[in-house]
Enzyme design. Structure first.
Site, PDB file in Angstrom:
ATOM      1  N   CYS A 188      -2.817   3.067   1.964  1.00  0.00           N
ATOM      2  CA  CYS A 188      -4.116   2.380   2.055  1.00  0.00           C
ATOM      3  C   CYS A 188      -5.218   3.281   2.609  1.00  0.00           C
ATOM      4  CB  CYS A 188      -4.007   1.126   2.910  1.00  0.00           C
ATOM      5  SG  CYS A 188      -2.859  -0.064   2.222  1.00  0.00           S
TER       6      CYS A 188
ATOM      7  N   HIS B  52     -11.163  -1.011   4.991  1.00  0.00           N
ATOM      8  CA  HIS B  52     -10.053  -1.333   4.093  1.00  0.00           C
ATOM      9  C   HIS B  52      -9.812  -2.834   4.186  1.00  0.00           C
ATOM     10  CE1 HIS B  52      -6.254  -1.602   2.209  1.00  0.00           C
ATOM     11  NE2 HIS B  52      -5.545  -1.684   3.322  1.00  0.00           N
TER      12      HIS B  52
ATOM     13  N   ASN C 124      -5.374  -7.227  -0.729  1.00  0.00           N
ATOM     14  CA  ASN C 124      -5.237  -5.829  -0.314  1.00  0.00           C
ATOM     15  C   ASN C 124      -4.916  -4.970  -1.536  1.00  0.00           C
ATOM     16  OD1 ASN C 124      -4.459  -3.358   0.709  1.00  0.00           O
ATOM     17  ND2 ASN C 124      -3.190  -4.204   2.355  1.00  0.00           N
TER      18      ASN C 124
HETATM   19  N1  ACO Z   1       3.570 -18.490   3.882  1.00  0.00           N
HETATM   20  C1  ACO Z   1       4.016 -19.303   4.837  1.00  0.00           C
HETATM   21  N2  ACO Z   1       4.654 -18.846   5.925  1.00  0.00           N
HETATM   22  C2  ACO Z   1       4.808 -17.522   6.041  1.00  0.00           C
HETATM   23  C3  ACO Z   1       4.357 -16.614   5.062  1.00  0.00           C
HETATM   24  C4  ACO Z   1       3.703 -17.162   3.950  1.00  0.00           C
HETATM   25  N3  ACO Z   1       3.226 -16.383   2.954  1.00  0.00           N
HETATM   26  N4  ACO Z   1       4.662 -15.351   5.449  1.00  0.00           N
HETATM   27  C5  ACO Z   1       5.287 -15.444   6.647  1.00  0.00           C
HETATM   28  N5  ACO Z   1       5.383 -16.763   6.991  1.00  0.00           N
HETATM   29  C6  ACO Z   1       5.995 -17.331   8.194  1.00  0.00           C
HETATM   30  C7  ACO Z   1       7.035 -16.448   8.798  1.00  0.00           C
HETATM   31  O1  ACO Z   1       8.279 -16.610   8.149  1.00  0.00           O
HETATM   32  C8  ACO Z   1       7.052 -16.930  10.212  1.00  0.00           C
HETATM   33  O2  ACO Z   1       7.808 -18.114  10.258  1.00  0.00           O
HETATM   34  P1  ACO Z   1       8.757 -18.443  11.531  1.00  0.00           P
HETATM   35  O3  ACO Z   1       7.827 -18.522  12.702  1.00  0.00           O
HETATM   36  O4  ACO Z   1       9.384 -19.727  11.148  1.00  0.00           O
HETATM   37  O5  ACO Z   1       9.702 -17.283  11.611  1.00  0.00           O
HETATM   38  C9  ACO Z   1       5.602 -17.301  10.490  1.00  0.00           C
HETATM   39  O6  ACO Z   1       4.981 -17.438   9.200  1.00  0.00           O
HETATM   40  C10 ACO Z   1       4.853 -16.260  11.296  1.00  0.00           C
HETATM   41  O7  ACO Z   1       5.091 -14.972  10.732  1.00  0.00           O
HETATM   42  P2  ACO Z   1       4.363 -13.692  11.247  1.00  0.00           P
HETATM   43  O8  ACO Z   1       4.787 -12.520  10.399  1.00  0.00           O
HETATM   44  O9  ACO Z   1       4.536 -13.563  12.728  1.00  0.00           O
HETATM   45  O10 ACO Z   1       2.857 -14.087  10.931  1.00  0.00           O
HETATM   46  P3  ACO Z   1       1.540 -13.344  11.341  1.00  0.00           P
HETATM   47  O11 ACO Z   1       0.631 -14.242  12.040  1.00  0.00           O
HETATM   48  O12 ACO Z   1       1.811 -11.995  11.965  1.00  0.00           O
HETATM   49  O13 ACO Z   1       0.861 -13.083   9.929  1.00  0.00           O
HETATM   50  C11 ACO Z   1       0.583 -11.286   8.368  1.00  0.00           C
HETATM   51  C12 ACO Z   1       1.533 -12.307   8.962  1.00  0.00           C
HETATM   52  C13 ACO Z   1      -0.511 -12.026   7.632  1.00  0.00           C
HETATM   53  C14 ACO Z   1       1.362 -10.404   7.399  1.00  0.00           C
HETATM   54  C15 ACO Z   1      -0.051 -10.436   9.496  1.00  0.00           C
HETATM   55  O14 ACO Z   1       0.933  -9.957  10.353  1.00  0.00           O
HETATM   56  C16 ACO Z   1      -0.809  -9.260   8.963  1.00  0.00           C
HETATM   57  O15 ACO Z   1      -1.796  -9.405   8.276  1.00  0.00           O
HETATM   58  N6  ACO Z   1      -0.390  -8.036   9.329  1.00  0.00           N
HETATM   59  C17 ACO Z   1      -1.039  -6.829   8.860  1.00  0.00           C
HETATM   60  C18 ACO Z   1      -0.505  -6.514   7.520  1.00  0.00           C
HETATM   61  C19 ACO Z   1      -1.325  -5.507   6.822  1.00  0.00           C
HETATM   62  O16 ACO Z   1      -2.506  -5.430   6.967  1.00  0.00           O
HETATM   63  N7  ACO Z   1      -0.651  -4.735   6.013  1.00  0.00           N
HETATM   64  C20 ACO Z   1      -1.269  -3.834   5.160  1.00  0.00           C
HETATM   65  C21 ACO Z   1      -1.393  -2.500   5.755  1.00  0.00           C
HETATM   66  S1  ACO Z   1      -2.030  -1.480   4.595  1.00  0.00           S
HETATM   67  C22 ACO Z   1      -0.852  -0.737   3.616  1.00  0.00           C
HETATM   68  O17 ACO Z   1      -0.633   0.435   3.724  1.00  0.00           O
HETATM   69  C23 ACO Z   1      -0.082  -1.436   2.596  1.00  0.00           C
END
Ligand code: ACO
Length: 325
Positions: A115, A252, A282
Site C-alpha cells: 500500500c 492511503h 482499500n
Molecule cells: N463483519 C462482521 N464481523 C466481523 C467482520 C466483518 N466483516 N470482520 C471481523 N468481524 C468480527 C471479528 O470476528 C470479531 O468478532 P469476535 O469479537 O466475536 O471475535 C469482531 O468483529 C472484532 O474484530 P476485530 O478484528 O477486533 O475488529 P476491529 O475493530 O479491529 O476492526 C478492521 C477490524 C476493520 C480490519 C480494523 O482492525 C482495521 O481496519 N485494521 C487496519 C487494517 C488495514 O488498514 N489494513 C490495510 C493495510 S494496507 C495494506 O498493505 C494491505
C-alpha cells in the site's frame, strides 16, 4: 538557487465498472453493511472483470494522466508501476504497460511496497526526473486486490477493491524554495520484523502459488496511526514546510478511522482530507493517485496547492511525501 524539480503535470484514475456493495458481500460471508460502514467507512468497492489484468487498469489511468499533461505515449521515457498484484511474476507490469501504450524504448520497472507503493514510486521517480535521467515519467499505482482475497475470511475480504491511478512527472526549473512546484520532500520506512501482521501466504519461490492476503487487522491499525504520523512530520521537515501549511491531505485509503486518526493526531482540519475509501475501499498502491485524481476532477485540488500524501502497508512499509502540484 536554481534546481531541477520533478513536477506532476497530469493525473488520471480508473475504476473498473463492476461495483460490489457491502450488501453483496453479506451474501458471501457473515457480515453486514452496518458492521463494515461503522468499522471502516467502506460502502462499496470496484472489482476488475475476469478479462481485465492490472496492466489494463494501469493503461486506462495512464491515458488519462497523459491527456491531462498534454503528452502522448511517444513522450514517455520512464514508467514505474507500484503494484502488489502484477499481471505475471515477470516481466514487470511496467514493461507490459509500455507495450500496451506503445511507448518508445525507455526505463520501465515495478515497485513493490504494497500500500505504500505509490509514495515509494514517486520518490524513486524523483531520483530520475530531478537528476535529468528522465524527461517524462509515468508513475502508476495499480491493483487487482480482489484477486488476493480469501472469500471465506470476513476480516479481510470486505476491505479491498481494484483500481488504478497515475501521474505524469516532468522536470522543471525551480528556485530551490518551498514555493517551487514538484516533489519537495519524502520519508520512507520499512520494519520487516512486522511481516506477520500483514502478508500474502504464497509466492513464486516459496509455495509456487499466488497466495491469499492474511492480516491481524487490529495490530495493523495501532501501528498505522502512530507511525504514519512520524513519517509525515519527517517528510514535512525534509520539504521545509509545516504540516499546517498543507492545502490537501491525501492519505492511503485503508480505513476511515485510520485516516481520521492520523489527521487528528497531526492537527489537520478534516475539510483538507481527500477521502474516497467509502466508494473505493482499500485499493492498496492505487488508492493515493485515485484520491488525487478524484480531488483534481472535482475541482478542489488545483495547480500550486501543497499536497501531503501518506501510506502504510505490508512489509510493514510506510511513508509520506510532500508535493506542490
Ligand atoms: N463483519 C462482521 N464481523 C466481523 C467482520 C466483518 N466483516 N470482520 C471481523 N468481524 C468480527 C471479528 O470476528 C470479531 O468478532 P469476535 O469479537 O466475536 O471475535 C469482531 O468483529 C472484532 O474484530 P476485530 O478484528 O477486533 O475488529 P476491529 O475493530 O479491529 O476492526 C478492521 C477490524 C476493520 C480490519 C480494523 O482492525 C482495521 O481496519 N485494521 C487496519 C487494517 C488495514 O488498514 N489494513 C490495510 C493495510 S494496507 C495494506 O498493505 C494491505
Amino acid at each position: 538557487m536554481s534546481v531541477l524539480r520533478s513536477v506532476v503535470t497530469g493525473v488520471g484514475g480508473y475504476l473498473p465498472p463492476d461495483v460490489v456493495t457491502n450488501e453483496d458481500l453479506s451474501r458471501v460471508v457473515d457480515t453486514t453493511d452496518d458492521w463494515i460502514r461503522e468499522r471502516t467507512g467502506i460502502r462499496q468497492r470496484h472489482r476488475a472483470s475476469d478479462d481485465q489484468a492490472v496492466s489494463d487498469l494501469a493503461v486506462e489511468a495512464a491515458r488519462q494522466a497523459l491527456e491531462a499533461a498534454g503528452r502522448t505515449a511517444a513522450d514517455i521515457d520512464l514508467i514505474i508501476v507500484a503494484t502488489t498484484t502484477a499481471d505475471l511474476t515477470f516481466p514487470a507490469t511496467a514493461a507490459i504497460v509500455q507495450r500496451k501504450l506503445g511507448c518508445p524504448i525507455g526505463i520501465a520497472f515495478d515497485v513493490q511496497a504494497v500500500c505504500s507503493g505509490f509514495v515509494y514510486a514517486m520518490s524513486v521517480a524523483d531520483g530520475f526526473v530531478a537528476r535529468g535521467h528522465a524527461k517524462c515519467a509515468l508513475v502508476i499505482g495499480a491493483e487487482t486486490m480482489t484477486r488476493l482475497m480469501d472469500w471465506t475470511d470476513r476480516g479481510t475480504c470486505v476491505l479491498f477493491g481494484d483500481g488504478a491511478g497515475a501521474v505524469v512527472m516532468e522536470p522543471l526549473e525551480g528556485q530551490g524554495t518551498t514555493a517551487d512546484r514538484g516533489l519537495l520532500g519524502f520519508a520512507l520506512r520499512c520494519d520487516g520484523t512486522k511481516q506477520d501482521l500483514l502478508y500474502v501466504d504464497g509466492g513464486p519461490s516459496t509455495t509456487g502459488t499466488v497466495g491469499k492476503l492474511r492480516m491481524q487487522g487490529n495490530h495493523v491499525f495501532k501501528h498505522a496511526v502512530v507511525n504514519i504520523s512520524e513519517a509525515v512530520i519527517a517528510a514535512a521537515k525534509a520539504a521545509g514546510v509545516e504540516v499546517s501549511d498543507v492545502d490537501w491531505f491525501i492519505p492511503h485509503q485503508a480505513n476511515e478511522r485510520i485516516l481520521k486518526g492520523v489527521a487528528n493526531r497531526l492537527g489537520i482540519d478534516e475539510h483538507k482530507v481527500i477521502q474516497t475509501v467509502g466508494d473505493h475501499a482499500n485499493t492498496s498502491a492505487a488508492s493515493i493517485p485515485l484520491a488525487l485524481a478524484h480531488g483534481v476532477a472535482d475541482g478542489r485540488i488545483k495547480t500550486g496547492d501543497l499536497l501531503l500524501m501518506e501510506a502504510m502497508g505490508g512489509g510493514l512499509t510506510w511513508g509520506a511525501c510532500v508535493v506542490r502540484l
